[in-house]
Design a protein around this motif. Structure first.
Motif, mmCIF file in Angstrom:
data_model
loop_
_atom_site.group_PDB
_atom_site.id
_atom_site.type_symbol
_atom_site.label_atom_id
_atom_site.label_comp_id
_atom_site.label_asym_id
_atom_site.label_seq_id
_atom_site.Cartn_x
_atom_site.Cartn_y
_atom_site.Cartn_z
ATOM 1 N N GLN A 56 0.870 -1.171 0.000
ATOM 2 C CA GLN A 56 0.000 0.000 0.000
ATOM 3 C C GLN A 56 0.910 1.225 0.000
ATOM 4 O O GLN A 56 1.852 1.314 0.789
ATOM 5 N N VAL A 57 0.647 2.189 -0.886
ATOM 6 C CA VAL A 57 1.516 3.345 -1.047
ATOM 7 C C VAL A 57 0.783 4.627 -0.673
ATOM 8 O O VAL A 57 -0.337 4.869 -1.126
ATOM 9 N N ASP A 58 1.418 5.445 0.160
ATOM 10 C CA ASP A 58 0.970 6.808 0.433
ATOM 11 C C ASP A 58 1.932 7.723 -0.312
ATOM 12 O O ASP A 58 3.148 7.656 -0.095
ATOM 13 N N VAL A 59 1.423 8.567 -1.191
ATOM 14 C CA VAL A 59 2.295 9.351 -2.066
ATOM 15 C C VAL A 59 1.967 10.833 -1.999
ATOM 16 O O VAL A 59 0.820 11.238 -2.179
ATOM 17 N N TYR A 60 3.001 11.634 -1.712
ATOM 18 C CA TYR A 60 2.871 13.093 -1.715
ATOM 19 C C TYR A 60 3.106 13.630 -3.121
ATOM 20 O O TYR A 60 4.101 13.306 -3.764
ATOM 21 N N GLU A 61 2.200 14.478 -3.572
ATOM 22 C CA GLU A 61 2.397 15.232 -4.805
ATOM 23 C C GLU A 61 1.447 16.430 -4.786
ATOM 24 O O GLU A 61 0.243 16.247 -4.618
ATOM 25 N N ASP A 62 1.986 17.638 -4.951
ATOM 26 C CA ASP A 62 1.140 18.833 -4.866
ATOM 27 C C ASP A 62 1.086 19.635 -6.162
ATOM 28 O O ASP A 62 0.436 20.678 -6.220
#
Length: 209
Positions: A56-62
């Motif tokens: 399971q991946v938690d990914v930051y991108e803004d």
């Protein structure tokens, strides 16, 4: 077709992960349950993880463009990752098997100054992988994690792939350590190892051309 070939012709592919980083992340993810990625871009490494493992991946991108492309490229895998589009928010977990630094250069990481320091003050990683050089983020990570861990550093060399020269990355393995002395000795040695002035004696990260 491998992941790099899939993504290299997509919109926003100018800064996608190198083949060596894709290979390393795939290998690492096979034994990981929870992964945090800082700087998802258009989803190259996220796709690599989700296509190769049950993580399971938690990914930051803004970045709005990258968010739209990432969602498009990972449409069939949407239930297996969580997109964090506000880089001031804390990640959903504390413990991560793998943290990937794939955005920023240590200043306005993901649009937020000091994000690397804030993340590692909070998060407890087992592995940290830096895509590319990212020297300032490596130094920050070592400085913050010295309060809890000793760290072993693995240099991933540059190499040729399809007649092109690609830079590698850096992998850090974190070991919980209760000894203040051991942690500081380890930190001092790693600081020397990571210095741009002594790097040539231990193997380059960035190719010489």
């Amino acid at each position: 077709m491998n992941t790099h070939n899939i993504f290299e012709h997509k919109q926003g592919a100018e800064h996608i992960a190198t083949p060596v980083s894709i290979y390393m992340v795939k290998r690492l993810s096979r034994k990981c349950k929870h992964i945090l990625e800082i700087g998802g871009g258009i989803g190259t490494l996220t796709y690599s993880i989700l296509s190769e493992s049950e993580s399971q991946v938690d990914v930051y991108e803004d970045n709005d463009f990258c968010i739209n492309e990432l969602k498009k490229n990972l449409a069939e895998l949407s239930e297996r990752y969580t997109l964090l589009d506000d880089c001031t928010q804390s990640p959903p977990r504390i413990d991560y098997d793998l943290v990937i630094i794939d955005g920023g250069q240590g200043g306005y990481d993901c649009g937020y100054p000091g994000m690397t320091e804030n993340i590692f003050t909070f998060v407890k990683p087992t592995f940290v992988y830096f895509e590319g050089v990212r020297r300032k983020q490596r130094r920050t990570t070592l400085r913050v994690l010295r309060n809890r861990y000793t760290i072993k550093i693995y240099r991933i060399p540059f190499y040729f792939y399809q007649d092109r020269l690609y830079k590698g990355g850096t992998l850090m393995r974190c070991y919980v350590c209760n000894s203040f002395v051991k942690r500081w000795v380890n930190y001092i040695l790693n600081t020397i190892y990571e210095s741009q002035y002594t790097e040539k004696f231990f193997g380059r990260i960035k190719p010489p051309v």
